[in-house]
Design an enzyme around this catalytic site. Sequence first.
Site, PDB file in Angstrom:
ATOM      1  CG  HIS A  39      38.193 -40.649  14.581  1.00  0.00           C
ATOM      2  ND1 HIS A  39      38.006 -42.275  14.652  1.00  0.00           N
ATOM      3  CD2 HIS A  39      38.682 -40.284  13.594  1.00  0.00           C
ATOM      4  CE1 HIS A  39      38.528 -42.456  13.532  1.00  0.00           C
ATOM      5  NE2 HIS A  39      39.226 -41.337  12.764  1.00  0.00           N
ATOM      6  CG  HIS A  42      42.550 -41.994  15.540  1.00  0.00           C
ATOM      7  ND1 HIS A  42      41.755 -40.893  15.117  1.00  0.00           N
ATOM      8  CD2 HIS A  42      43.176 -42.249  14.502  1.00  0.00           C
ATOM      9  CE1 HIS A  42      41.968 -40.511  13.958  1.00  0.00           C
ATOM     10  NE2 HIS A  42      42.797 -41.390  13.482  1.00  0.00           N
ATOM     11  CB  CYS A 148      45.152 -43.180  -2.513  1.00  0.00           C
ATOM     12  SG  CYS A 148      43.779 -42.751  -1.159  1.00  0.00           S
ATOM     13  CB  CYS A 151      46.317 -44.807   1.083  1.00  0.00           C
ATOM     14  SG  CYS A 151      44.734 -45.738   0.877  1.00  0.00           S
ATOM     15  CB  CYS A 165      41.067 -44.526  -2.561  1.00  0.00           C
ATOM     16  SG  CYS A 165      41.493 -45.235  -1.050  1.00  0.00           S
ATOM     17  CG  HIS A 168      41.276 -42.446   2.143  1.00  0.00           C
ATOM     18  ND1 HIS A 168      42.335 -43.698   1.974  1.00  0.00           N
ATOM     19  CD2 HIS A 168      41.375 -42.216   3.364  1.00  0.00           C
ATOM     20  CE1 HIS A 168      42.776 -43.702   3.198  1.00  0.00           C
ATOM     21  NE2 HIS A 168      42.470 -43.067   4.216  1.00  0.00           N
ATOM     22  CE  LYS A 306      39.233 -46.999   9.030  1.00  0.00           C
ATOM     23  NZ  LYS A 306      40.212 -45.943   8.360  1.00  0.00           N
ATOM     24  CE  LYS A 309      40.428 -34.131   8.078  1.00  0.00           C
ATOM     25  NZ  LYS A 309      39.468 -33.047   8.592  1.00  0.00           N
TER      26      LYS A 309
HETATM   27  N1  MSP Z   1      49.695 -42.579   9.906  1.00  0.00           N
HETATM   28  C1  MSP Z   1      49.377 -43.749   9.729  1.00  0.00           C
HETATM   29  C2  MSP Z   1      50.128 -44.999  10.572  1.00  0.00           C
HETATM   30  C3  MSP Z   1      51.649 -45.077  10.535  1.00  0.00           C
HETATM   31  S1  MSP Z   1      51.921 -46.500  11.610  1.00  0.00           S
HETATM   32  C4  MSP Z   1      53.796 -46.181  11.417  1.00  0.00           C
HETATM   33  C5  MSP Z   1      47.979 -43.986   9.860  1.00  0.00           C
HETATM   34  N2  MSP Z   1      47.552 -43.060  10.400  1.00  0.00           N
HETATM   35  S2  MSP Z   1      45.784 -43.026  10.908  1.00  0.00           S
HETATM   36  O1  MSP Z   1      45.579 -41.714  11.389  1.00  0.00           O
HETATM   37  O2  MSP Z   1      45.097 -42.999   9.850  1.00  0.00           O
HETATM   38  O3  MSP Z   1      45.380 -44.219  11.806  1.00  0.00           O
HETATM   39  C6  MSP Z   1      45.119 -45.198  11.211  1.00  0.00           C
HETATM   40  C7  MSP Z   1      44.755 -46.084  12.716  1.00  0.00           C
HETATM   41  O4  MSP Z   1      43.923 -45.346  13.457  1.00  0.00           O
HETATM   42  C8  MSP Z   1      44.235 -47.523  12.233  1.00  0.00           C
HETATM   43  O5  MSP Z   1      45.063 -48.508  11.875  1.00  0.00           O
HETATM   44  C9  MSP Z   1      43.854 -47.990  13.464  1.00  0.00           C
HETATM   45  O6  MSP Z   1      44.612 -48.094  14.430  1.00  0.00           O
HETATM   46  C10 MSP Z   1      43.301 -46.585  14.019  1.00  0.00           C
HETATM   47  N3  MSP Z   1      41.672 -46.258  13.438  1.00  0.00           N
HETATM   48  C11 MSP Z   1      41.274 -45.220  12.725  1.00  0.00           C
HETATM   49  N4  MSP Z   1      40.077 -45.349  12.363  1.00  0.00           N
HETATM   50  C12 MSP Z   1      39.533 -46.604  12.944  1.00  0.00           C
HETATM   51  C13 MSP Z   1      38.246 -47.221  12.926  1.00  0.00           C
HETATM   52  N5  MSP Z   1      37.266 -46.437  12.423  1.00  0.00           N
HETATM   53  N6  MSP Z   1      38.286 -48.257  13.738  1.00  0.00           N
HETATM   54  C14 MSP Z   1      39.457 -48.793  14.296  1.00  0.00           C
HETATM   55  N7  MSP Z   1      40.608 -48.372  14.407  1.00  0.00           N
HETATM   56  C15 MSP Z   1      40.618 -46.991  13.520  1.00  0.00           C
HETATM   57  O7  MSP Z   1      47.373 -44.843   9.278  1.00  0.00           O
END
Ligand code: MSP
Length: 638
Positions: A39, A42, A148, A151, A165, A168, A306, A309
């Site tokens: 999304h 990311h 969680c 997380c 949490c 989430h 935020k 998903k």
């Molecule tokens: N799999 C773990 C990360 C492991 S790294 C060794 C994880 N994955 S995640 O799919 O949840 O991705 C989290 C990351 O996605 C955030 O730290 C950020 O880089 C990005 N983001 C996801 N949602 C976001 C927002 N709403 N805003 C900004 N960044 C976002 O955590």
Amino acid sequence: MTVVNWKSQCEKTLYWGVIEFKGKVLITTPIYYINDVPHIGHTYTTVAADVLARWHRLKGYDALFLTGLDENSVKTVQAAKELGIKDIQGYADSMAQKWKKTWKILNISNDDFIRTTEDRHKENVRKFFTLVYEKGDIYKGKYEGLYCEGCEAFVAEGDLVDGKCPLHKKVPKSIKEENYFFKLSKYQDKLLKYIEEHPDFIQPKARRSEVISFIKMGLKDISISRPNIEWGIVLPIDEKHRFWVWFDALINYLVNEKYWPAKIQLIAKDILRFHAVIWPGMLLSAGYELPQTIFAHGFLTINGQKISKSLGNMIDPLYLAEKYSVDALRYFLLREIPFGQDGDFSEEALKARLNNELVANIGNFINRTLTFIWTRFNGEVPKAEKYDELDKEFEQRIKAIASEVDEEFEKLRLDRGLKKIVEFSSFCNNYFQKKQPWTKNEDAGTCLYLCANAVRNLAILLEPFLPSSAENLWQQLNLKNFVYEQKWDSASELTLKSGHKINRPALLFRKIEEIKEGMQTKLEKIKPTIKRISMEDFSKLDLRIGKIVKAEPLPKAEKLLKLTIDIGGGEIKQAVAGIAQYYKPEQLEGRQIAVITNLEPRRIFGIESEVMILAAEDEKTISFLQPDRPVKAGSKIM
Ligand code: MSP
């Protein structure tokens, strides 16, 4: 020519023929979970990392940009199960294709794509663990706590809001088990000292302070394995245990060890502690250097929430890219939100940036300059003969802008650097306006010579943000965009010579019509609207009534059925449809249904799906469209 010492590390400028080579640089994003498609949250991190990688390459660094997927999570198993898919690896493979495709469309220039289900990663994890184990930093213990799954971490009771949490919005699971622990507490003092002595290690400052206070409260050892789970990497010392997903995932960053330590590890603030406390602790134990900078940016939000998903407010970056262009989306994300802080997303804001900055400011300056040269100077950059005060001032601005932008980028203030570029473009437009070259005054040549050089330099400065527009611009300028020829340092020079022939100019950006303010909420506005297609396009569809000859379950995917369909004229086709929840195979044989027979076939779970079945769907069920009296198989739908 200086002899190249390939082993020489960063910051040493070497020369290899014409190529200035400044050493290796590693830039990383988090590796994302695969329980859904990307999304714009990311996308934000990935585009920012891409900009940094491209900027480093333009500066002559051998930049390795690493992104990838975190596949060993329980979320992977849950997502596959929800779809009725038993083959978890098959699910992971198909999701990986989707992520790769999105990054490709968004022009992400990653050099490597790591998936944690790959053997090279599993090997690295075992190797890393062995180093930590041999250091005496692993022991077996009992753990009791709240976990969680959002997380993928144990959470403290005090951090919960209404028992859930806060990130989430889910109640964590209570877990009591025996697992292996990593002695994180042993590295508390060393880590604190390191952070205090290296002010740039954790950025921005507010995050650094947050980490310092967290460590000062006392670090606890962490559980790094889970017994009796079905998915994940098995511990080399105990096959009943698999690695806790974060211990495994963080090690992905070492996949290209030659580039370690990383220069910039980009994350958002949600995963700060994993990266700024656990990860450095692991590295210290295994004897690796720590990364130069861990930068945690803010959240992209909608109405202050935020985007994620679990909150169900995701926005598809491909929808935005298709509607506004890839470059407009990339530009918007980095321009709109101060890098490091939270920022609210709205489609109106994207549109405003596109219309007011890309079209009316930057695009306008570039196009008016090139069109002027094309029509009035026969497509040749004119001679600069006379310089007045305005010209001299402009020339100074052209020479100064790259280093001003550079200063901001070095501090990872991407939004501020971009703002400087936009301001520079406004300055260029003002200069053009003041000089009025269309009045055929005698120094029109000087004006266009300077403007042409400003356009070239803008192309370099904007390239990291707008790679495909920059490519288009290089073509219009009739210059090769070979990075070393038009490299960053040359953006402070005037290298475009009089007499250089340009190509026919064309608009780089197009204005988007305003959406009339109505009663829609922001969320409704970002949903794709119904797209109209022409009658001609519609008439290309071959819509017919088919008869189901056979219906069979698919052993690997509980939600799918394989249908064999008679579409008339002696033709028998097959289709794979996600209807197993709604129809039993024996209810289907002999039924007449509406189908489209001339779409490109798709492979679903290894089976070619040649026709598409039409069905109605609401929140509860799926129902076939069928004629209300029998007709011949193959009858056309008018
Ligand atoms: N799999 C773990 C990360 C492991 S790294 C060794 C994880 N994955 S995640 O799919 O949840 O991705 C989290 C990351 O996605 C955030 O730290 C950020 O880089 C990005 N983001 C996801 N949602 C976001 C927002 N709403 N805003 C900004 N960044 C976002 O955590």
